[in-house]
Structures are given as C-alpha cells and as structure tokens.
Design a protein around this motif. Structure first.
Motif, PDB file in Angstrom:
ATOM      1  N   HIS A  68       0.841  -1.203   0.000  1.00  0.00           N
ATOM      2  CA  HIS A  68       0.000   0.000   0.000  1.00  0.00           C
ATOM      3  C   HIS A  68       0.875   1.251   0.000  1.00  0.00           C
ATOM      4  N   CYS A  69       1.933   1.220   0.791  1.00  0.00           N
ATOM      5  CA  CYS A  69       2.855   2.362   0.842  1.00  0.00           C
ATOM      6  C   CYS A  69       3.479   2.608  -0.522  1.00  0.00           C
ATOM      7  N   MET A  70       3.941   1.547  -1.152  1.00  0.00           N
ATOM      8  CA  MET A  70       4.569   1.694  -2.474  1.00  0.00           C
ATOM      9  C   MET A  70       3.564   2.217  -3.510  1.00  0.00           C
ATOM     10  N   SER A  71       2.317   1.773  -3.427  1.00  0.00           N
ATOM     11  CA  SER A  71       1.310   2.218  -4.398  1.00  0.00           C
ATOM     12  C   SER A  71       0.873   3.667  -4.152  1.00  0.00           C
ATOM     13  N   SER A  72       1.131   4.193  -2.953  1.00  0.00           N
ATOM     14  CA  SER A  72       0.709   5.567  -2.655  1.00  0.00           C
ATOM     15  C   SER A  72       1.833   6.583  -2.806  1.00  0.00           C
ATOM     16  N   PRO A  77       1.235  14.447  -0.435  1.00  0.00           N
ATOM     17  CA  PRO A  77       1.476  14.057   0.958  1.00  0.00           C
ATOM     18  C   PRO A  77       0.225  14.043   1.845  1.00  0.00           C
ATOM     19  N   GLN A  78      -0.668  15.004   1.665  1.00  0.00           N
ATOM     20  CA  GLN A  78      -1.891  15.028   2.490  1.00  0.00           C
ATOM     21  C   GLN A  78      -2.807  13.851   2.128  1.00  0.00           C
ATOM     22  N   GLU A  79      -2.908  13.538   0.841  1.00  0.00           N
ATOM     23  CA  GLU A  79      -3.711  12.384   0.414  1.00  0.00           C
ATOM     24  C   GLU A  79      -3.132  11.090   0.973  1.00  0.00           C
ATOM     25  N   LYS A  80      -1.829  10.971   0.904  1.00  0.00           N
ATOM     26  CA  LYS A  80      -1.142   9.782   1.421  1.00  0.00           C
ATOM     27  C   LYS A  80      -1.379   9.658   2.928  1.00  0.00           C
TER      28      LYS A  80
END
Length: 129
Positions: A68-72, A77-80
């Motif tokens: 999930h981290c890699m896909s985001s 940054p706020q969306e992540k």
C-alpha cells in the motif's frame, strides 16, 4: 462481539491516530514498513508467536502495508496521510470489534460515576478507597 458498530469505531480510531500522528511527516515510510515485514518473519518473532498463541505469526498484513505504501508514493502528501490514517483506523476498528484473547474490557465513553468510592474513617473523616 462488541456493541460498537464498525464506522463508529473507525471514526474514533481516526481521531486518535490524527492526534498521535498530527502531520504527514509522522507517517512511517515504506522502508520502515518493509523492515516491519521482515522482522515479523525472523525466527525470534515466529517462535514468540508459536509460544504465545500456538501458531506461527501472520505477516501478510505487514506485507500489504508495504505494498500500500509503495502504491501511494505518487500521491500528494496530504492524500497519502489521509489514506494511511484511514487504513490504520480500519485495522484497529476490526481488532476492537472482533473477539480476541486480549479482550478485557471495552473503552468507556464516560467515566464511572462516584468512583472511586468514598469510605468513612474511624475518626469520621472520609477517604477515597
């Protein structure tokens, strides 16, 4: 099963996580998540899980966190940050709502009234128990 519904639990967890991690910089990076996945698979973690729970540690969720981290990575940054908060809040809400051997009590919305009880002393004064 808890009397708490899933969406209420998610909202409570989101509010708590936003206080605990107030800025997008507080979100763990992908390297940290990959390290957590690897640490879950080491012999010591597996033996501890086998001893405590009678089964090997389940590390799939940690791998999913890393993916999930890699896909985001391409997100703002706020969306992540918002996506990470929501994902963690849902994870904690599922844990709170489902049964667990670690369940001892439910979180109170309000403190207990008149607690701790007041007990009279021999001299007539009162003391909290």
């Amino acid at each position: 099963m808890s009397s708490l519904d899933f969406e209420t639990a998610v909202k409570q967890e989101e509010a708590y996580l936003r206080k605990l991690h107030p800025t997008p910089d507080d979100v763990p990076g992908c390297v940290k998540m990959f390290d957590d996945f690897l640490l879950c698979n080491v012999v010591a973690s597996q033996v501890k899980s086998l001893y405590r729970y009678g089964q090997m540690a389940e590390c799939t969720y940690k791998l999913e966190d890393f993916k999930h981290c890699m896909s985001s990575k391409s997100m703002h940054p706020q969306e992540k940050y918002d996506a990470w908060i929501r994902r963690r809040a849902e994870w904690w809400a599922r844990r709170r709502i489902s049964k667990s051997s670690e369940d001892v009590w439910e979180v109170r919305a309000e403190p207990i009234q008149n607690y701790p009880p007041v007990r009279p002393n021999l001299d007539g004064s009162r003391t909290l128990e």
